[in-house]
Each structure stands twice: as structure tokens, then as C-alpha cells.
Design a protein around this motif. Structure first.
Motif, PDB file in Angstrom:
ATOM      1  N   LEU A 578       0.861  -1.181   0.000  1.00 49.46           N
ATOM      2  CA  LEU A 578       0.000   0.000   0.000  1.00 49.46           C
ATOM      3  C   LEU A 578       0.897   1.231   0.000  1.00 49.46           C
ATOM      4  CD1 LEU A 578      -2.903   1.184   0.244  1.00 49.46           C
ATOM      5  CD2 LEU A 578      -2.588   1.134   2.731  1.00 49.46           C
ATOM      6  N   THR A 579       0.593   2.207  -0.873  1.00 44.58           N
ATOM      7  CA  THR A 579       1.515   3.333  -1.051  1.00 44.58           C
ATOM      8  C   THR A 579       1.192   4.563  -0.216  1.00 44.58           C
ATOM      9  OG1 THR A 579       0.256   4.220  -2.933  1.00 44.58           O
ATOM     10  CG2 THR A 579       1.978   2.588  -3.413  1.00 44.58           C
ATOM     11  N   LYS A 580      -0.054   4.706   0.257  1.00 43.11           N
ATOM     12  CA  LYS A 580      -0.429   5.877   1.054  1.00 43.11           C
ATOM     13  C   LYS A 580      -1.168   5.439   2.312  1.00 43.11           C
ATOM     14  CE  LYS A 580      -1.269   9.328  -2.635  1.00 43.11           C
ATOM     15  NZ  LYS A 580      -2.280  10.301  -3.143  1.00 43.11           N
ATOM     16  N   PRO A 581      -1.121   6.260   3.368  1.00 43.43           N
ATOM     17  CA  PRO A 581      -1.886   5.933   4.576  1.00 43.43           C
ATOM     18  C   PRO A 581      -3.375   6.131   4.354  1.00 43.43           C
ATOM     19  CG  PRO A 581      -0.855   8.078   4.802  1.00 43.43           C
ATOM     20  CD  PRO A 581      -0.332   7.492   3.521  1.00 43.43           C
ATOM     21  N   TRP A 600      -3.862  17.663  11.384  1.00 48.83           N
ATOM     22  CA  TRP A 600      -4.276  16.341  10.906  1.00 48.83           C
ATOM     23  C   TRP A 600      -4.930  16.465   9.528  1.00 48.83           C
ATOM     24  CZ3 TRP A 600      -7.343  14.829  15.938  1.00 48.83           C
ATOM     25  CH2 TRP A 600      -6.431  14.677  16.999  1.00 48.83           C
ATOM     26  N   VAL A 601      -5.842  17.422   9.402  1.00 59.69           N
ATOM     27  CA  VAL A 601      -6.537  17.603   8.131  1.00 59.69           C
ATOM     28  C   VAL A 601      -5.559  18.043   7.050  1.00 59.69           C
ATOM     29  CG1 VAL A 601      -8.348  18.908   6.947  1.00 59.69           C
ATOM     30  CG2 VAL A 601      -8.706  18.127   9.299  1.00 59.69           C
ATOM     31  N   GLU A 602      -4.633  18.919   7.410  1.00 62.01           N
ATOM     32  CA  GLU A 602      -3.655  19.386   6.428  1.00 62.01           C
ATOM     33  C   GLU A 602      -2.782  18.236   5.937  1.00 62.01           C
ATOM     34  OE1 GLU A 602      -1.504  21.682   3.842  1.00 62.01           O
ATOM     35  OE2 GLU A 602      -3.426  22.060   4.824  1.00 62.01           O
ATOM     36  N   ALA A 603      -2.399  17.335   6.843  1.00 57.58           N
ATOM     37  CA  ALA A 603      -1.605  16.175   6.423  1.00 57.58           C
ATOM     38  C   ALA A 603      -2.406  15.279   5.485  1.00 57.58           C
ATOM     39  CB  ALA A 603      -1.143  15.390   7.650  1.00 57.58           C
ATOM     40  N   ALA A 604      -3.704  15.136   5.751  1.00 56.58           N
ATOM     41  CA  ALA A 604      -4.558  14.341   4.861  1.00 56.58           C
ATOM     42  C   ALA A 604      -4.673  14.998   3.492  1.00 56.58           C
ATOM     43  CB  ALA A 604      -5.943  14.165   5.483  1.00 56.58           C
ATOM     44  N   ILE A 605      -4.857  16.315   3.469  1.00 57.76           N
ATOM     45  CA  ILE A 605      -4.944  17.032   2.195  1.00 57.76           C
ATOM     46  C   ILE A 605      -3.639  16.900   1.427  1.00 57.76           C
ATOM     47  CG2 ILE A 605      -5.156  19.326   1.160  1.00 57.76           C
ATOM     48  CD1 ILE A 605      -7.097  20.031   3.440  1.00 57.76           C
ATOM     49  N   ILE A 657      -0.804  -1.495   8.635  1.00 57.03           N
ATOM     50  CA  ILE A 657      -1.451  -0.600   7.678  1.00 57.03           C
ATOM     51  C   ILE A 657      -1.153   0.844   8.078  1.00 57.03           C
ATOM     52  CG2 ILE A 657      -3.656   0.174   6.750  1.00 57.03           C
ATOM     53  CD1 ILE A 657      -4.708  -2.678   7.319  1.00 57.03           C
ATOM     54  N   PRO A 658      -0.554   1.649   7.194  1.00 61.62           N
ATOM     55  CA  PRO A 658      -0.257   3.047   7.556  1.00 61.62           C
ATOM     56  C   PRO A 658      -1.539   3.851   7.723  1.00 61.62           C
ATOM     57  CG  PRO A 658       0.212   2.659   5.226  1.00 61.62           C
ATOM     58  CD  PRO A 658      -0.109   1.316   5.822  1.00 61.62           C
ATOM     59  N   VAL A 659      -1.578   4.639   8.784  1.00 65.13           N
ATOM     60  CA  VAL A 659      -2.771   5.406   9.131  1.00 65.13           C
ATOM     61  C   VAL A 659      -2.382   6.863   9.329  1.00 65.13           C
ATOM     62  CG1 VAL A 659      -4.582   5.719  10.858  1.00 65.13           C
ATOM     63  CG2 VAL A 659      -3.895   3.410  10.191  1.00 65.13           C
ATOM     64  N   LEU A 660      -3.173   7.772   8.803  1.00 63.24           N
ATOM     65  CA  LEU A 660      -2.918   9.192   8.960  1.00 63.24           C
ATOM     66  C   LEU A 660      -3.029   9.612  10.422  1.00 63.24           C
ATOM     67  CD1 LEU A 660      -4.936  10.467   5.899  1.00 63.24           C
ATOM     68  CD2 LEU A 660      -2.504  10.905   6.254  1.00 63.24           C
ATOM     69  N   GLU A 661      -2.192  10.565  10.815  1.00 61.31           N
ATOM     70  CA  GLU A 661      -2.270  11.093  12.169  1.00 61.31           C
ATOM     71  C   GLU A 661      -3.655  11.682  12.414  1.00 61.31           C
ATOM     72  OE1 GLU A 661      -0.104  14.338  15.145  1.00 61.31           O
ATOM     73  OE2 GLU A 661       0.332  14.376  12.993  1.00 61.31           O
ATOM     74  N   GLY A 662      -4.227  11.343  13.541  1.00 66.14           N
ATOM     75  CA  GLY A 662      -5.548  11.846  13.902  1.00 66.14           C
ATOM     76  C   GLY A 662      -6.679  10.899  13.561  1.00 66.14           C
ATOM     77  N   ALA A 663      -6.440   9.940  12.633  1.00 69.88           N
ATOM     78  CA  ALA A 663      -7.516   9.023  12.255  1.00 69.88           C
ATOM     79  C   ALA A 663      -7.924   8.144  13.429  1.00 69.88           C
ATOM     80  CB  ALA A 663      -7.094   8.168  11.068  1.00 69.88           C
TER      81      ALA A 663
END
Length: 767
Positions: A578-581, A600-605, A657-663
Motif C-alpha cells: 500500500l503506497t499511502k496511509p 491532521w486535516v492538512e496532512a490528509a490534504i 497498515i499506515p494510518v494518517l495522524e488523527g484518524a
């Protein structure tokens, strides 16, 4: 989205998230003005409160306690949040010029940015000193300084500046460094600290009793004070004092001298004073302008000189908010009346402070507690916002009860992006009832659905077609355009195709022509930047009016006959890469509800703005056997499509599984995308591991992604080098998340067992 209910008539652009502007946002959130749209452009998503910065440095506060989160605050005010740096103004066209985006138009502008250190007047200061301002940059610089001290490379810290900010900061730095060095087993007595105050002396604007108390504190803390000579030069490892050239050596040099304005202010054509500060009148309006206001460190207040202190910016906030409203509505503007003798409470790094007002000075631990209460009360006004009317209660369910996950209700605010897709079961039932016209040139169509359709046009390459369209997931049309283009192109990359052409489908809310044009231009500029980078020509499209901003693309690509990748190609033994969180759906839902932190939202964007182009090429180069992009049906839904098409099982290592910060925080708060309940119907195909430590991440397997990463099967012997190459190419969270196994024949879901695989904690997925 909590935006304006009617057409936008006026655009108010706030440059900077200073102490005055955060109050403007809160007041407009409490009492909106119909037809007015606010846009906040800020370099700092989490704006530091100057009153708590020394306490943060000293270790009394955590990061979030000392910062105002602009994400929920902007959402509360129905303001667009643009994370960017302003570099100039076009006053004639009424445009704000930014470093990383197209110009932002305004009808009314307000400026509330911090100052910068005045290093330009002292040779060597810019090259060799560590500026304290801007504050957000100083936090990173202090972290690096602390690391050097703990590593033994720095022992002597010198600070230039004898004002209250400099004195308080050095005392906080001294406390933090001594304590952390001692805790690490070092000799804190070996540290040295020096304060250089210049010809004005120590705390020149304060009463004698106040100055004497701080002189006593500095002496007791073994901080040397040099008064009477200004710094005339800064060298690597030293400052030079006075005309005589007295040299003071130091390992670290902090700079807190009198502030200077942002350089771009003087280049705008606005009226400035001799030092370049923006001149404003008694109503905080720029001299000679009807459409520009300003407050804070960047202004020169024409009626009277005032200190550049957060206390005055805080006091100016309500006046600025009222005057912006009055200017928009044609009302009368208020005068800003700075306090004549503001209360000053200055900390000592310890839970002890000294205060003065009207010539009276007091000190003690109780003064620190008093200051702490004042500061925390101020911060609560912006970090503990009133409930939004649209906010709905999150689903209440025990996360350990995976069966109950199917009961998650859709939240009242419907998600955009892939969170707005029709659910997989509904879509499957509808498509099964269709019978397309037969066409022998269609190699991949509704009879065997994949990421894109494939048509044989008779040449050496096959034509690959896909379409995506969804309403805006963020209030920033420029970056929404980037995300929409990336998302559409992801289907082509998943098939191994090279993008060729694109048609745009844009929907814009009804409004004044200039506003519609500006939003469309920004949205298409972002999209075209992505398409151009992909060598994909935008050849046309269609626009229409609608209730919400939306964008999509019909994209076409080409792939060599022997290079096409499909979902159905997984082989037992393949590694799953998997290439992205994951976690964008939950975080965007959290943003809508005002509970997700801005960073957190900015990292997701930022992840959604990353193209899958290089990832697809690297996966293909490492022998990928099958590929898909992870989008609306979530990681599990798209993996199930692959296993069903390939006739295999897949074993997932959930904790890998990579997970975005805040998820994780969103899951803990039961905040999910509105598509999540429909995706959860796929859970029957999962045999779950009953280990409690993996259950908190379980809901994220069903989280819909927008512009998500690629999921591919890669030969096991290539997996390690493949992930290394992906990370080197900028996909820093790329990971092997499981393996492919032969079909077990199991149909009903069962509790997961230990599969005997070297990767422990595996979850089996079967069709």
C-alpha cells in the motif's frame, strides 16, 4: 459544509491568524453576516499564543494547550482556510499574492501578522543568530538547539535583547535545558547562560521595582547580564559589543531585539512609517484606504505609539471585528483606544511570575497561577467553541463490538469526495440489472468491472477510460482541483496506463459573476497543474450551476497490450503493498464536525495532493501482478474486489497498515464518513482476529478514501526493494500490509486464527 446559505456578495480576506483575527473569526461565527465569505490565509495552522509561549518552552504546557487550532475555528466561522504565505498585494485589482497558489481576490482585507526579528541592521545576525520570531519557526529551531545541548555539542546559550519577551524566554530556556540535561544524566551545572541587553539596559520600559526583582532572579539562576553596549556584529560562535569590539563567545545565540515588519508590506503601496510598519488610523483602517484594516505587531498606530505586544493585539480584536462588519454594512466605525498602562505579568520559567501595573509590582507563585488562569481562559474561547447547529451526535458503539459497527448511522452532514459515493451493494445491484449494447472492442466493461474501461481501437496500445466526479471536500477550490484531478487519474495509473486527455465536469453554486469566475479559475488552476504534470491534456469540459461546488474528470489513457494491469492478477505468495496511509474519510468527517485538528486535516490534504504516477511506475517495475487505487469503498472493499477477481485470499497485518495522524482519534470519538455504514456491509467477508489491540483500527478498513494510494500485489522477493524505492520517491508511508494466499474455500466469516505466518496478527479476507 457550514458555509454561507446564499450567494457570496463580499469576500473578506484575513491575512494572518494573529490575536486580533482569531477574535474576528469567533465573532463572525457567533453572528454571521449574510452574503459575506471569510477567507483566512495563514502560514501557521496552529497559531501560538504569545502569552503561553515561554511556558511551552519551559515545559509547563503541551503544544495544543499553547496554540489556537485554526481549523475548527475557521469551520466555526464558515471561513475558508488557506495554509499559505502571503508575499504581496495587488491593490489595484484587490488581490492577495501568495507563495504557492493563485492570487486571492478580496473586497475587504485585514492584516494581522506577526513581526520578524530585526537582524538586518546588525552584520552577521541573520546568518549566525537564532531569531525568536516568527514564533512557529522558533519552536523547530529550539528543538534543534535542545538536541545539540543534550548531545553535548552546545554548552553556552546567549540571548540578545533586554525586553520582557527576551528575559522571560531566556529564563524558560534555562529551566528547560537544565532539567532535561539532568534527566538525561548530564551535568546541568556545565551549562552557561548570558543575557545581553544593550545600552537601554534590562527591562527599560518597566518600573524600578520590577527591574530589580528580575535582576535578582537572573542572578539567583546564574545568568550573566551584560548591559550598556549594543551588539554591533554577530560571528559564528560569538557576538561583538560596542565600538571597542568586545567579543563574547557563545555556542547558541538567540535574537529577540526590537521587531521589524514583514518586508512585503513596504512594497504594496500602502502607507508605512519610516521603519516600514503599516500606518493605521484610530479605527485600525490603513491610511488612505477604505478596504484595508490591520492590527497587531505589523502596524504603526498613527494616533499614538503603542508597544508591539500581544496584550494590545488582543484588545484590538473586538474593535477590528466590529469595524470590518461596519465597513461591510455601511455602519459607523469605532475608535480603538489602547490601554494606557496595561497589566504585565512576566514568568520566570518556574511556576513563579512577577506582575506590574500603575507602578505597583507583585511577585510569587500565586501570580503565576493568576497568569495561568487568564491565559487558559483566553484559549478556551477559541479551542472550546460553541456547538455548531449542524453538528450531529456521533454513533455510539463499543469499538470492541465489531458486529455493532453495522449500526453506525450516517451523520447529518453528508461527506463530499469519495465519502459521497453510492455504496458498493447498491451500485452492484443496479449494474447487475443493466445490459449494455454488445461491442467486441470493449475488453473491460460492466461485465468484468475494473478501475477503468478498456477499449481495443486496433493500434499497438489499448484505450483506457474512466470518470470521477464529486462535490468539494474542502473549502479551498485550488487544492480541491488538485485532489479531483489526482483522484481521476488514479484509475488510469491502477491499470498501468499513461494519461492522455481529460474532459472536466464542473458545478458551481449560483453567485455574482466575479465570485463564480474566481472560484472556477482557482479550481481549474489546481486541476490543470496536476494534469500538466501528468502530461494529460485538458481538451474541454462542461460547467453548470448547482447547490454545491463539485468537480470531476472524464480521463483517457493508453497502455501497451502486454502492460495492462487488472484487479484480477494476484498470486498466492505475493506481498500486498500500500503506497499511502488511510483515514482521509474519517478526518474529513471530523473536519466537518469541527473536531479534527488542523494539522491532521492538512496532512490528509497533502497526501491527497500527491500523485500516484511515480508509485504506479515503481510498482510495475517491481513486477506488480495486480493493482487498484484505494478510494470510496475503503481498503477492505477494494482488496475484496481484487481477491474475488483473482480467486485468492488475502491476509492483512492490521497493525502494519499506515494510518494518517488523527484518524485513530476520530475512530475513538466515533466520527466516521457518511459512506462508512454502507462499506461496513462488506465485513461479512472478513474473518476477524479477536486480539483487542487491533480492534481500534478495524473501522478504518472501511473508511472511504479520496485520491488514496495504490494497492498492489508484488512478488515477495521484490517487496522490500519496492517499498524502499517508493519511500525514496516520496511515498514515506508505503508498506507491506499483508500477503496473498490460496483460496481457503471458507464462505462464512469466522474468528481469525493464527495463520502460522511470520507476520503475526493476520486477518484473512475472502470473497
Amino acid at each position: 459544509m457550514r458555509g454561507a446559505t446564499g450567494p457570496v456578495v463580499k469576500d473578506v480576506v484575513l491575512v494572518g491568524a494573529g490575536h486580533a483575527h482569531v477574535q474576528v473569526l469567533r465573532r463572525f461565527g457567533m453572528r454571521p453576516l449574510e452574503g459575506v465569505r471569510l477567507t483566512l490565509i495563514t502560514r501557521e495552522l496552529h497559531t501560538p499564543y504569545s502569552g503561553m509561549l515561554p511556558g511551552l518552552i519551559a515545559g509547563h504546557y503541551a503544544f495544543d494547550e499553547a496554540h489556537i487550532d485554526t481549523g475548527p475555528l475557521a469551520r466555526f466561522a464558515a471561513a475558508r482556510l488557506y495554509p499559505d504565505e502571503v508575499v504581496g498585494l495587488d491593490l489595484a485589482r484587490r488581490h492577495v499574492l501568495c507563495r504557492h497558489r493563485p492570487p486571492v481576490p478580496y473586497d475587504l482585507l485585514s492584516i494581522n501578522i506577526g513581526s520578524r526579528p530585526n537582524t538586518g541592521d546588525v552584520p552577521g545576525a541573520e546568518a549566525h543568530a537564532i531569531p525568536v520570531k516568527p514564533i512557529d519557526g522558533f519552536l523547530a529551531r529550539f528543538a534543534a538547539l535542545k538536541a545539540r545541548v543534550l548531545a553535548g555539542r552546545s554548552r553556552h546559550v546567549l540571548l540578545v535583547g533586554g525586553g520582557a519577551g527576551g528575559v522571560e524566554l531566556l529564563l524558560s530556556v534555562e529551566r528547560r535545558l537544565r532539567r532535561e540535561l539532568a534527566a538525561a544524566g548530564g551535568d546541568d551545572a556545565a551549562l552557561r547562560f548570558t543575557l545581553v541587553t544593550g545600552i537601554d539596559g534590562l527591562l527599560p520600559r518597566f518600573p524600578g521595582a520590577f527591574r530589580r526583582r528580575f535582576a535578582s532572579v537572573l542572578s539567583a539562576r546564574r545568568i550573566a547580564v551584560h548591559e550598556g553596549m549594543d551588539v554591533t556584529a554577530v560571528e559564528a560562535g560569538a557576538v561583538v559589543l560596542g565600538e571597542g569590539g568586545t567579543r563574547l563567545a557563545a555556542d547558541e545565540i538567540l535574537w529577540t531585539t526590537e521587531a521589524a515588519p514583514a518586508r512585503w508590506i513596504a512594497e504594496t503601496g500602502l502607507a508605512v512609517d519610516a521603519r516600514g510598519f503599516l500606518r493605521v488610523d484610530a479605527t485600525l483602517r490603513a491610511i488612505g484606504r477604505e478596504d484595508v484594516f490591520a492590527a497587531g505587531d505589523t502596524i504603526a498606530f498613527d494616533p499614538a505609539s503603542i508597544p508591539r505586544s500581544g496584550v494590545y493585539s488582543v484588545r484590538a480584536g473586538p474593535v477590528l471585528a466590529d469595524n470590518i462588519r461596519a465597513a461591510l454594512a455601511g455602519g459607523r466605525l469605532r475608535r480603538y483606544r489602547p490601554q494606557r498602562d496595561a497589566l504585565s505579568i512576566v514568568g520566570t520559567g518556574e511556576p513563579y511570575a512577577i506582575a506590574t501595573r500603575n507602578g505597583i509590582t507583585v511577585a510569587g507563585a500565586w501570580v503565576w497561577r493568576w497568569k495561568d488562569r487568564i491565559d487558559r481562559r483566553f484559549m478556551r474561547r477559541f479551542n472550546d467553541l460553541p456547538e455548531m447547529a449542524e453538528r450531529a451526535a456521533g454513533p455510539a458503539l463499543p469499538l470492541a463490538d465489531t458486529e455493532a459497527l453495522r449500526e453506525i448511522p450516517a451523520i447529518a452532514m453528508r461527506c463530499g469526495g469519495c465519502g459521497a459515493k453510492i455504496g458498493p451493494t447498491v451500485l452492484a445491484r443496479v449494474l447487475e440489472a443493466l445490459e449494455p449494447a454488445p461491442n467486441p472492442d470493449v475488453l473491460v466493461g460492466l461485465d468484468a468491472p475494473d478501475d477503468a474501461a478498456v477499449v481495443d481501437t486496433g493500434g499497438p496500445r489499448l484505450a483506457v477510460h474512466s470518470v470521477d466526479h464529486f462535490r468539494a471536500i474542502i473549502d479551498d477550490p485550488f487544492r480541491f482541483g488538485m485532489i479531483a484531478a489526482n483522484h481521476a487519474l488514479g484509475d488510469l495509473y491502477a491499470m498501468g496506463a499513461e494519461p492522455h486527455t481529460a474532459l472536466a465536469i464542473a458545478t458551481l453554486p449560483y453567485g455574482r459573476e466575479a465570485k463564480v469566475e474566481a472560484d472556477l479559475a482557482a479550481m481549474m488552476a489546481g486541476a490543470n497543474a496536476v494534469l500538466r504534470e501528468a502530461a494529460c491534456a485538458l481538451v474541454g469540459g462542461h460547467t453548470s450551476e448547482g447547490a454545491e461546488l463539485a468537480l470531476g474528470f472524464a480521463v483517457n489513457g493508453l497502455v501497451a497490450r502486454d502492460r495492462m494491469l487488472r484487479k484480477g492478477g494476484l498470486r498466492p505468495g505475493d506481498a500486498l503493498v500500500l503506497t499511502k496511509p488511510i483515514g482521509t474519510g474519517a478526518l474529513l468527517a471530523g473536519q466537518m464536525r469541527g473536531v479534527a485538528r488542523a494539522r491532521w486535516v492538512e496532512a490528509a490534504i497533502a497526501q491527497m495532493c500527491v500523485s500516484n504516477r511515480r508509485a504506479a511506475a515503481l510498482l510495475a517495475a517491481h513486477g506488480a501482478t495486480a493493482m487498484t487505487d484505494v478510494t470510496g469503498f475503503g481498503l477492505l472493499g477494494h482488496l475484496l474486489e481484487m481477491t474475488r477477481a483473482s480467486g485468492v485470499d488475502a491476509h492483512l497485518v492490521i497493525e502494519r497498515i499506515p494510518v494518517l495522524e488523527g484518524a485513530r482519534e476520530m475512530v475513538a470519538r466515533r466520527v466516521f464518513s457518511s459512506l462508512q455504514p454502507q462499506n461496513l456491509r462488506l465485513r461479512r467477508a472478513v474473518r476477524e482476529l479477536a486480539a483487542a489491540e487491533v480492534l481500534p483500527l478495524y473501522p478504518l478498513l472501511f473508511d472511504p478514501q479520496t485520491a488514496g494510494g495504490l494497492l498492489a500485489g508484488v512478488p515477495a522477493d521484490s517487496a522490500e526493494s519496492c517499498v524502499a524505492a517508493l519511500r525514496a520517491a516520496g511515498y514515506g508511508c508505503a508498506a507491506v500490509i499483508g500477503r496473498v494466499a490460496a483460496r481457503s474455500g471458507a464462505i462464512e466469516p469466522v474468528v481469525l486464527r493464527d495463520c502460522g505466518d511470520p507476520l503475526k496478527g493476520l486477518g484473512a479476507v475472502s470473497a
